[in-house]
Design a protein around this motif. Structure first.
Motif, PDB file in Angstrom:
ATOM      1  N   UNK B 101     -23.288  35.871 -38.499  1.00  0.00           N
ATOM      2  CA  UNK B 101     -23.760  36.077 -37.137  1.00  0.00           C
ATOM      3  C   UNK B 101     -25.246  35.756 -37.027  1.00  0.00           C
ATOM      4  N   UNK B 102     -25.975  36.064 -38.068  1.00  0.00           N
ATOM      5  CA  UNK B 102     -27.412  35.815 -38.120  1.00  0.00           C
ATOM      6  C   UNK B 102     -27.885  36.191 -39.501  1.00  0.00           C
ATOM      7  N   UNK B 103     -29.204  36.301 -39.656  1.00  0.00           N
ATOM      8  CA  UNK B 103     -29.733  36.595 -40.983  1.00  0.00           C
ATOM      9  C   UNK B 103     -30.082  38.076 -41.123  1.00  0.00           C
ATOM     10  N   UNK B 104     -30.506  38.695 -40.016  1.00  0.00           N
ATOM     11  CA  UNK B 104     -30.861  40.121 -40.084  1.00  0.00           C
ATOM     12  C   UNK B 104     -30.278  40.826 -38.862  1.00  0.00           C
ATOM     13  N   UNK B 105     -29.913  42.080 -39.064  1.00  0.00           N
ATOM     14  CA  UNK B 105     -29.134  42.788 -38.041  1.00  0.00           C
ATOM     15  C   UNK B 105     -29.927  43.010 -36.756  1.00  0.00           C
ATOM     16  N   UNK B 106     -31.238  43.065 -36.857  1.00  0.00           N
ATOM     17  CA  UNK B 106     -32.062  43.294 -35.670  1.00  0.00           C
ATOM     18  C   UNK B 106     -31.783  42.196 -34.642  1.00  0.00           C
ATOM     19  N   UNK B 107     -31.768  40.931 -35.078  1.00  0.00           N
ATOM     20  CA  UNK B 107     -31.541  39.839 -34.136  1.00  0.00           C
ATOM     21  C   UNK B 107     -30.078  39.803 -33.685  1.00  0.00           C
ATOM     22  N   UNK B 108     -29.185  40.207 -34.580  1.00  0.00           N
ATOM     23  CA  UNK B 108     -27.762  40.182 -34.238  1.00  0.00           C
ATOM     24  C   UNK B 108     -27.440  41.282 -33.222  1.00  0.00           C
ATOM     25  N   UNK B 109     -28.129  42.403 -33.356  1.00  0.00           N
ATOM     26  CA  UNK B 109     -27.923  43.473 -32.372  1.00  0.00           C
ATOM     27  C   UNK B 109     -28.337  42.985 -30.974  1.00  0.00           C
ATOM     28  N   UNK B 110     -29.435  42.259 -30.913  1.00  0.00           N
ATOM     29  CA  UNK B 110     -29.874  41.719 -29.613  1.00  0.00           C
ATOM     30  C   UNK B 110     -28.834  40.732 -29.060  1.00  0.00           C
ATOM     31  N   UNK B 111     -28.247  39.935 -29.949  1.00  0.00           N
ATOM     32  CA  UNK B 111     -27.190  39.007 -29.539  1.00  0.00           C
ATOM     33  C   UNK B 111     -25.988  39.775 -28.983  1.00  0.00           C
ATOM     34  N   UNK B 112     -25.609  40.849 -29.693  1.00  0.00           N
ATOM     35  CA  UNK B 112     -24.478  41.659 -29.233  1.00  0.00           C
ATOM     36  C   UNK B 112     -24.756  42.266 -27.854  1.00  0.00           C
ATOM     37  N   UNK B 113     -26.003  42.700 -27.650  1.00  0.00           N
ATOM     38  CA  UNK B 113     -26.363  43.308 -26.362  1.00  0.00           C
ATOM     39  C   UNK B 113     -26.291  42.271 -25.238  1.00  0.00           C
ATOM     40  N   UNK B 114     -26.747  41.061 -25.550  1.00  0.00           N
ATOM     41  CA  UNK B 114     -26.685  39.987 -24.546  1.00  0.00           C
ATOM     42  C   UNK B 114     -25.229  39.657 -24.207  1.00  0.00           C
ATOM     43  N   UNK B 115     -24.389  39.670 -25.237  1.00  0.00           N
ATOM     44  CA  UNK B 115     -22.961  39.394 -25.013  1.00  0.00           C
ATOM     45  C   UNK B 115     -22.358  40.450 -24.094  1.00  0.00           C
ATOM     46  N   UNK B 116     -22.682  41.703 -24.361  1.00  0.00           N
ATOM     47  CA  UNK B 116     -22.122  42.795 -23.563  1.00  0.00           C
ATOM     48  C   UNK B 116     -22.582  42.684 -22.106  1.00  0.00           C
ATOM     49  N   UNK B 117     -23.853  42.353 -21.912  1.00  0.00           N
ATOM     50  CA  UNK B 117     -24.373  42.194 -20.540  1.00  0.00           C
ATOM     51  C   UNK B 117     -23.647  41.070 -19.806  1.00  0.00           C
ATOM     52  N   UNK B 118     -23.328  40.021 -20.540  1.00  0.00           N
ATOM     53  CA  UNK B 118     -22.762  38.822 -19.899  1.00  0.00           C
ATOM     54  C   UNK B 118     -21.295  38.994 -19.501  1.00  0.00           C
ATOM     55  N   UNK B 119     -20.587  39.848 -20.234  1.00  0.00           N
ATOM     56  CA  UNK B 119     -19.158  39.998 -19.966  1.00  0.00           C
ATOM     57  C   UNK B 119     -18.336  38.787 -20.387  1.00  0.00           C
ATOM     58  N   UNK B 120     -18.935  37.867 -21.116  1.00  0.00           N
ATOM     59  CA  UNK B 120     -18.230  36.652 -21.537  1.00  0.00           C
ATOM     60  C   UNK B 120     -17.453  36.912 -22.843  1.00  0.00           C
ATOM     61  N   UNK B 121     -16.586  35.977 -23.175  1.00  0.00           N
ATOM     62  CA  UNK B 121     -15.775  36.118 -24.391  1.00  0.00           C
ATOM     63  C   UNK B 121     -16.612  35.667 -25.590  1.00  0.00           C
ATOM     64  N   UNK B 122     -16.719  36.558 -26.559  1.00  0.00           N
ATOM     65  CA  UNK B 122     -17.676  36.407 -27.656  1.00  0.00           C
ATOM     66  C   UNK B 122     -16.925  36.581 -28.978  1.00  0.00           C
ATOM     67  N   UNK B 123     -16.777  35.463 -29.686  1.00  0.00           N
ATOM     68  CA  UNK B 123     -16.061  35.513 -30.956  1.00  0.00           C
ATOM     69  C   UNK B 123     -16.926  35.058 -32.122  1.00  0.00           C
ATOM     70  N   UNK B 124     -16.452  35.310 -33.334  1.00  0.00           N
ATOM     71  CA  UNK B 124     -17.145  34.828 -34.536  1.00  0.00           C
ATOM     72  C   UNK B 124     -16.123  34.142 -35.445  1.00  0.00           C
ATOM     73  N   UNK B 125     -16.547  33.104 -36.107  1.00  0.00           N
ATOM     74  CA  UNK B 125     -15.641  32.250 -36.880  1.00  0.00           C
ATOM     75  C   UNK B 125     -15.263  32.889 -38.221  1.00  0.00           C
ATOM     76  N   UNK B 126     -14.625  34.055 -38.149  1.00  0.00           N
ATOM     77  CA  UNK B 126     -14.101  34.693 -39.356  1.00  0.00           C
ATOM     78  C   UNK B 126     -12.675  34.204 -39.555  1.00  0.00           C
ATOM     79  N   UNK B 127     -12.537  32.945 -39.970  1.00  0.00           N
ATOM     80  CA  UNK B 127     -11.196  32.371 -40.085  1.00  0.00           C
ATOM     81  C   UNK B 127     -10.368  33.032 -41.181  1.00  0.00           C
ATOM     82  N   UNK B 128     -11.026  33.717 -42.121  1.00  0.00           N
ATOM     83  CA  UNK B 128     -10.246  34.410 -43.150  1.00  0.00           C
ATOM     84  C   UNK B 128      -9.458  35.587 -42.564  1.00  0.00           C
ATOM     85  N   UNK B 129      -9.809  36.001 -41.349  1.00  0.00           N
ATOM     86  CA  UNK B 129      -9.013  37.056 -40.707  1.00  0.00           C
ATOM     87  C   UNK B 129      -7.635  36.526 -40.282  1.00  0.00           C
TER      88      UNK B 129
END
Lengths: 379, 379
Positions: B101-129
């Motif tokens: 998702x990123x290199x450090x959780x601080x920036x990733x948390x901000x990304x998650x917050x932006x995603x939540x504000x946007x209401x858009x569909x937000x996925x991550x390429x964890x193809x092993x799932x």
């Protein structure tokens, strides 16, 4: 001397087992002439079972001084080994001590010093050193077949012990009675083999022991330990007594591949050239050295206690080198002590350990031990 | 919306791979309409390869604002993911981000917050799932088939990377260029699966990273980590990039036995009753619960990136639940960050981690980085 006259100290499970194969004449050049035990009942049972010619003694010291024995097998509780061995050496006995050598390295060092002063043959019952799997592993490593070791990883979690086991003796799994848990009771063979097969003692250890996990006991029954070696290699040792069927898997990774021992089989993934050489010369970003997988043939047999007793007897009679010199008992015990000490101090432990600090910390546990009053005599 | 118009940011290995299956129409309901890359040469190559109808942009922002795309796949260097995702969300894009998702959780948390504000569909390429092995493992654990988890142990040392690999890009294996080594580059899938399959995040971690071991690089390429969970279970995670053929073995021990995944096979040693129940009722000192060994049948297929892209597309078009919600990218990254932080502070790290402290420590590494001047732009 043509025959070694053997005395056994302690007629519990192990002592009786050794007596049986000696009585049956399975160790060439050795004869069981005497036993000592604190229980008169056990001594009478032994005479009934093995005949009146057997000399019996209520204290080890009487047996050591009786003139009836040349060497003794010490099969008493862990705490007693060093004191009894020292007395035996002072009486001119050869000594074969059951594992573990003792509970703390301070007392075992004194035992080693007494052995050295005596010049007698001093062995330890590391019968797993006769296991062809580990003999082969040691040979593959020491001959350079695996290259410089880079990682060791032993998961040894198949020591299942139920609460019923722990309840079967009041001294069990107490600091005062046994001086530890899975590390001192179940793992001494693996802790010895970990260093014996690799030829590497850890430089420092960080370990995480849990005490009385899923069991009503005082001592550690769940350990994860991380080790660093002088050559830069690292190691992991994981053990527990509440898992079943558990795992016994020893993986060693080296410059020329890896070896895994599991299910009594050895597999060697062998690189055609050393990884370090491949890496030095390779220019292809995604290339890997060629690797061949082998099932290593292992001789049948081994692991029997009588083989160690035979070797110790041969050493007394003919100067045969010992498979398991008593002096080496301190190595696995040092690792075991270091794991507990790291947990108690919540930090790194450099090897060799601070023996006095460990002894003090152990005494704290014994003092706090619920069964200290009842079990003090054993220690 | 009947078709999701997709834009790809970054035409490296991963971006080109995603473009290929999209162009071939392998994702139902999705069409590749645009790509962005900092290299004009790459953009021209893309137009030549995939046709002039493809819109190309030298910056992601132009693409986000072009009106030609509904959702974007971010396939840029790790450090760029959060900033670009935040901009995309602000432009009303759905986002599928490559791992990590990123290199450090601080920036990733901000990304998650932006995603939540946007209401858009937000996925991550964890193809092993989508790997049937891990889906099955997760199902066996969450359904209670394995009982309460007691131990996890993942040895994942088959990420062989030679010096030639590290030399193949100046940004590789630098703090400034990639922000880490094996944990951030090779292990994101395993760090995700470790917590996703078990449903357990560590409570605290003690880890031991080695930097540039057997390789001339700055970052960690050898890690041993110990984890403790809230329920009392413990875990070990061992990884490296210099071993070959290496090992990929995931063992999970529970109240009802153990499961091992190795060589793409799953074996379940299943107890007929919970160990805890057996232990409570058993009165025989050496008894063990009855155990049956099973080879668990695993469906073929899975692990392909396009399955994640299909699922994310379905989620946009039909509200299908995401297999790998973007918000969950922070979990594996938290574990990864914790392992480095524990090494840097030589002590325990409680989770969730101190994000500011990690960020500061990472900046120290970047400042000291040999390639900091050359690679600063990437960060």
């Amino acid at each position: 001397m043509q025959t070694v006259r053997i005395g056994i100290v302690g007629l519990g499970n192990m002592g009786s087992g050794h007596a049986r194969y000696l009585i049956e004449g399975q160790v060439k050049g050795a004869v069981l002439t005497a036993v000592s035990d604190v229980s008169e009942e056990r001594l009478n049972w032994a005479k009934e079972k093995w005949g009146d010619q057997l000399h019996t003694y209520l204290t080890p010291g009487e047996m050591f001084r009786s003139g009836e024995v040349d060497g003794v097998l010490l099969c008493t509780p862990h705490y007693d080994h060093p004191r009894q061995a020292i007395e035996a050496f002072e009486c001119g006995m050869h000594v074969l001590v059951e594992k573990p050598a003792g509970v703390y390295t301070k007392q075992v060092r004194e035992m080693n010093e007494a052995a050295a002063r005596s010049g007698k043959i001093y062995g330890i019952m590391y019968n797993q050193r006769t296991n062809p799997l580990y003999i082969k592993l040691k040979e593959l490593i020491s001959s350079g077949e695996l290259g410089e070791i880079r990682r060791t990883n032993w998961i040894i979690t198949n020591w299942y012990r139920s609460q019923a086991y722990y309840n079967s003796g009041g001294w069990r799994a107490t600091w005062a009675g046994e001086g530890g848990g899975v590390l001192i009771n179940q793992d001494p063979h693996q802790l010895d083999l970990w260093q014996w097969t690799t030829g590497l003692m850890p430089k420092r250890i960080r370990a995480f022991c849990a005490f009385g996990k899923h069991r009503d006991i005082e001592v550690e029954n769940d350990v994860t330990a991380y080790a660093e070696y002088e050559n830069g290699a690292t190691g992991v040792f994981v053990t527990s007594t509440y898992e079943t069927p558990g795992t016994n898997r020893f993986e060693i990774s080296g410059d020329r591949g890896k070896i895994v021992i599991e299910d009594d089989k050895m597999t060697f993934w062998r690189l055609r050239q050393l990884e370090s050489e491949f890496n030095r010369d390779n220019r292809d970003a995604f290339a890997q050295p060629e690797c061949w997988k082998f099932d290593i043939p292992i001789k049948p047999g081994g692991t029997q206690h009588k083989e160690i007793t035979q070797n110790w007897t041969d050493s007394i009679l003919h100067g045969t080198p010992l498979l398991a010199p008593g002096e080496e008992g301190i190595k696995g015990l040092t690792i075991s002590n270091a794991m507990l000490l790291s947990t108690w101090t919540d930090g790194w432990v450099d090897l060799p350990i601070d023996e006095d600090l460990f002894h003090d910390k152990l005494q704290e546990q014994i003092t706090r031990s619920a069964s200290a009053s009842g079990k003090g005599g054993k220690a």
